[in-house]
Design a protein around this motif. Structure first.
Motif, short mmCIF file in Angstrom:
data_model
loop_
_atom_site.label_atom_id
_atom_site.label_comp_id
_atom_site.label_asym_id
_atom_site.label_seq_id
_atom_site.Cartn_x
_atom_site.Cartn_y
_atom_site.Cartn_z
N THR A 65 0.83 -1.20 0.00
CA THR A 65 0.00 0.00 0.00
C THR A 65 0.86 1.25 0.00
OG1 THR A 65 -1.72 -1.17 1.20
CG2 THR A 65 -1.82 1.23 1.22
N VAL A 66 1.93 1.24 0.80
CA VAL A 66 2.82 2.39 0.86
C VAL A 66 3.44 2.67 -0.50
CG1 VAL A 66 4.99 3.24 1.81
CG2 VAL A 66 3.32 2.20 3.32
N PHE A 67 3.94 1.60 -1.17
CA PHE A 67 4.55 1.77 -2.48
C PHE A 67 3.54 2.34 -3.48
CE2 PHE A 67 7.43 -2.00 -1.30
CZ PHE A 67 8.32 -1.13 -0.67
N ALA A 68 2.31 1.87 -3.39
CA ALA A 68 1.29 2.29 -4.35
C ALA A 68 0.92 3.76 -4.17
CB ALA A 68 0.05 1.42 -4.21
N GLN A 69 1.14 4.32 -2.97
CA GLN A 69 0.73 5.69 -2.70
C GLN A 69 1.75 6.72 -3.16
OE1 GLN A 69 0.03 5.60 1.51
NE2 GLN A 69 -2.09 4.92 1.30
N VAL A 70 2.95 6.31 -3.56
CA VAL A 70 3.96 7.26 -4.00
C VAL A 70 3.49 7.94 -5.27
CG1 VAL A 70 6.33 7.51 -4.82
CG2 VAL A 70 5.82 5.92 -2.96
N ASP A 71 3.61 9.25 -5.29
CA ASP A 71 3.18 10.04 -6.45
C ASP A 71 4.37 10.22 -7.38
OD1 ASP A 71 1.74 11.59 -8.19
OD2 ASP A 71 1.88 13.41 -6.99
N TYR A 72 4.55 9.30 -8.29
CA TYR A 72 5.69 9.37 -9.21
C TYR A 72 5.40 10.40 -10.30
CZ TYR A 72 7.07 4.98 -7.00
OH TYR A 72 7.42 4.01 -6.09
N PRO A 73 6.37 11.26 -10.63
CA PRO A 73 6.16 12.27 -11.68
C PRO A 73 6.00 11.61 -13.04
CG PRO A 73 8.47 12.21 -11.00
CD PRO A 73 7.72 11.33 -10.04
N LYS A 74 4.96 11.99 -13.77
CA LYS A 74 4.65 11.32 -15.04
C LYS A 74 5.28 12.00 -16.26
CE LYS A 74 1.89 8.20 -13.21
NZ LYS A 74 2.06 8.58 -11.78
N ASP A 75 5.60 13.28 -16.17
CA ASP A 75 6.10 14.01 -17.35
C ASP A 75 7.46 14.66 -17.09
OD1 ASP A 75 3.77 13.58 -19.03
OD2 ASP A 75 2.72 14.89 -17.61
N TYR A 76 8.14 14.19 -16.07
CA TYR A 76 9.41 14.81 -15.67
C TYR A 76 10.57 14.27 -16.51
CZ TYR A 76 13.00 16.47 -12.38
OH TYR A 76 14.07 17.11 -11.80
N PHE A 77 10.52 12.99 -16.85
CA PHE A 77 11.63 12.33 -17.53
C PHE A 77 11.31 12.10 -19.02
CE2 PHE A 77 11.90 10.82 -13.10
CZ PHE A 77 13.19 11.25 -12.79
N ARG A 78 12.33 12.26 -19.86
CA ARG A 78 12.21 11.94 -21.27
C ARG A 78 12.73 10.52 -21.51
NH1 ARG A 78 16.12 13.92 -25.63
NH2 ARG A 78 15.84 11.72 -26.15
N SER A 79 12.63 10.05 -22.74
CA SER A 79 13.20 8.75 -23.10
C SER A 79 14.72 8.88 -23.20
CB SER A 79 12.63 8.27 -24.42
OG SER A 79 13.33 7.12 -24.89
N PRO A 80 15.47 7.84 -22.83
CA PRO A 80 16.93 7.92 -22.96
C PRO A 80 17.43 7.76 -24.39
CG PRO A 80 16.30 5.78 -22.12
CD PRO A 80 15.04 6.59 -22.20
N LEU A 81 16.55 7.36 -25.31
CA LEU A 81 16.91 7.21 -26.72
C LEU A 81 15.99 8.09 -27.56
CD1 LEU A 81 17.26 3.30 -26.84
CD2 LEU A 81 19.13 4.95 -26.74
N ASP A 82 16.41 8.37 -28.79
CA ASP A 82 15.56 9.19 -29.67
C ASP A 82 14.95 8.37 -30.80
OD1 ASP A 82 17.80 8.79 -31.20
OD2 ASP A 82 18.41 10.88 -31.29
N ILE A 83 14.81 7.05 -30.56
CA ILE A 83 14.13 6.18 -31.51
C ILE A 83 12.87 5.65 -30.83
CG2 ILE A 83 16.24 5.51 -32.71
CD1 ILE A 83 16.21 2.89 -31.09
N PRO A 84 11.87 5.16 -31.61
CA PRO A 84 10.67 4.60 -30.98
C PRO A 84 11.03 3.50 -29.99
CG PRO A 84 10.33 4.88 -33.34
CD PRO A 84 11.79 5.16 -33.09
#
Length: 565
Positions: free
Chosen positions: A13-32
């Motif tokens: 339950t504790v792990f599930a409650q963490v509010d992880y940022p959804k738009d903070y990180f980009r992809s590490p590669l520039d391919i699909p």
């Protein structure tokens, strides 16, 4: 018992409650984005710690910092994730980039200086926040195939910076880089009789159940008829719309008569959880048939942090006069779900298939220290070495220790000891305790006091004292003796030791230590002339390779080179 069950539910339950940022990180590669491995996937002795991102079957793709931060750690290893960069971000998370070919710019310069400072290819560096700052979208490295990679790809993961807990990248919004409309695949459903008294469908061995598709899209299993204590297991995998391969499943949940019975989902876990994969799966079946069946029960409780289980730990006690229904739900991160219903009925059936015969002369209690000795060989199992009690086959024949076989998983190290009173002191210097698999010998770090050899291992099997008096083999890929090699960008050697294995390798050019990068998969040493150590004209190369018991080979050659561009 109630406390432990509550604790497991509480942690999840504790792990599930963490509010992880959804738009903070980009992809590490520039391919699909395409996955060749996902988070939590079942691997040998561990759960996969991140994403394996396809790199179009080639090396050298640009790898980007997924957000602002600083390089906090760099590790260069011949095994594991190979060349790896860690970036700490100001929001409390760390991103990890593994199997790299080479770092970029300032980072690569720092790595190269450290190689030469420590005179070692394998190095590990921990940096302060102000030493190497990076910006989101900055090129930090180029993708590769280093370490234990089985092909070019980028291993990418997230960690909580403080706790080092690994986190599913999907929780950071990485699901937006993928499309998945496919349900997980359950390729097998198994039922296990869990004690000597129980028979399931006339069998005292685990059985594969037949399942059939229903009109509503769910699956129905054949009825399970039993008279006692049983558990279930599944073999399952997941696919998506773009990755074209089989990956691990995200969530498994079982229900018994409508109540949650056993389950887990791969959101986050610690490195301490990793080896418990051998308790979660049917380890014996995996070793015998290379099939990973995930058990939905704990016959003996173990401390895997993300398991949610009822007071019976997923074990079903089937009793008379009660019609029961067991249900398994397997889901991916996108909500696609496969459901299998299994009718369960109590009845006394004759046994047609007897239990698998066990050949053993000893018995190990998992929660107690155990020590066994025969002739000049002994083994010590500390309490907690194994997950469950088992019948042990232990014997000594022809100077070989027969220590059961690798169908019972060990969680921690145990000690194998062998006394040798026949050899001279000089001969003992070249000996170690090896694990014997057919004609293959695996080296184990061995410690000796007088005539007694000791090693700590985690695998049951055959062990014996092995002598290695043969020095490693060293050869140059393209002969250079007396030649001008001004056009070559590298010089490459092959090194090999077929008994105890390579321990160290050092190269010297004109008397100066030079960096040779080692690829354990190909057994190749490579020096890049861009390091600037070679001189105009004649160059003297010396390479010294030593194995794990001290045998050494020195390779020397002389070549000519022009440094003019």
């Amino acid at each position: 018992m109630r406390f432990s069950v509550y604790f497991l539910f509480f942690c999840t339950t504790v792990f599930a409650q963490v509010d992880y940022p959804k738009d903070y990180f980009r992809s590490p590669l520039d391919i699909p984005m395409q996955l060749s491995g996902n988070f939590g996937e079942l691997r040998p002795n561990h759960f996969h710690a991140g994403f394996d991102l396809r790199t179009q079957q080639k090396e050298g793709l640009k790898v980007y910092a997924v957000a602002d931060g600083y390089v906090s750690r760099i590790k260069i290893s011949t095994f594991g994730n190979g060349k790896t960069i860690y970036i700490n971000h100001p929001n409390g998370f760390t991103s990890v980039y593994g199997h790299l070919k080479i770092a970029n710019g300032e980072i690569e310069n720092y790595i190269k200086k450290t190689h030469y400072k420590e005179k070692s290819f394998e190095i590990e560096m921990f940096l302060k926040p102000d030493e190497m700052v990076v910006k989101k979208g900055e090129i930090i490295a180029f993708s590769g195939n280093s370490g234990a990679s089985e092909g070019p790809h980028l291993h990418f993961e997230f960690r909580d910076t403080k706790t080092e807990f690994i986190i599913n990248p999907m929780l950071f919004g990485f699901n937006k880089f993928l499309k998945d409309t496919k349900k997980p695949i359950v390729s097998g459903v198994y039922v296990y009789p869990l004690d000597a008294k129980t028979t399931v469908n006339h069998s005292k061995r685990p059985l594969l159940l037949n399942v059939s598709l229903q009109k509503d899209g769910t699956y129905l299993s054949d009825k399970v008829v039993t008279n006692g204590s049983i558990g279930f297991g599944i073999s399952a995998y997941d696919t998506d719309d773009v990755s074209f391969n089989n990956n691990g499943v995200y969530k498994v949940q079982s229900f018994y008569n409508g109540k949650p019975n056993f389950g887990y989902e791969f959101n986050t876990y610690s490195f301490d959880d990793m080896r418990y994969i051998n308790a979660l799966i049917d380890y014996s079946r995996y070793k015998k048939m290379q099939q990973r069946v995930q058990k939905l029960f704990m016959k003996t409780p173990y401390n895997l942090s993300f398991i949610q289980a009822d007071e019976n730990k997923g074990v079903l006690q089937v009793t008379p006069n009660l019609a029961s229904l067991y249900r398994i739900e397997v889901s991916d991160f996108f909500g696609n779900k496969k459901t299998i219903a299994i009718p369960v009925q109590y009845d006394l059936l004759t046994t047609i298939i007897s239990p698998e015969p066990v050949q053993s002369n000893y018995f190990v209690k998992a929660n107690k220290d155990s020590n066994f000795a025969l002739s000049n060989m002994s083994v010590f199992f500390p309490a907690g070495t194994f997950y469950e009690d088992f019948d042990l086959n232990f014997d000594v024949k022809n100077d070989t220790l027969f220590l059961h076989d690798d169908t019972v998983p060990a969680h921690t190290n145990f000690t194998v000891s062998i006394e040798d009173t026949k050899s001279t002191e000089a001969q003992r210097e070249k000996m170690f305790i090896g694990r014997i698999e057919g004609k293959k010998v695996s080296y184990n770090p061995t410690y000796r006091k007088d005539s007694v050899f000791n090693t700590k291992v985690k695998i049951l099997g055959k062990y014996a004292l092995v002598s290695d008096t043969v020095a490693p083999k060293v050869s140059v890929a393209i002969p250079v003796e007396g030649k001008w090699i001004s056009e070559q960008k590298t010089i490459q050697l092959s090194i090999y030791d077929d008994v105890s294995g390579i321990k160290s390798y050092n190269g010297y050019l004109n008397g100066k230590w030079i960096l040779f990068e080692y690829d354990n998969k190909t057994r190749k040493l490579t020096h890049y002339f861009t390091d600037g150590i070679a001189v105009d004209g004649a160059n003297e190369l010396k390479v010294v390779v030593t194995d794990n018991v001290g045998n050494s080979t020195t390779f020397e050659t002389r070549f000519f080179r022009s440094q003019k561009k």
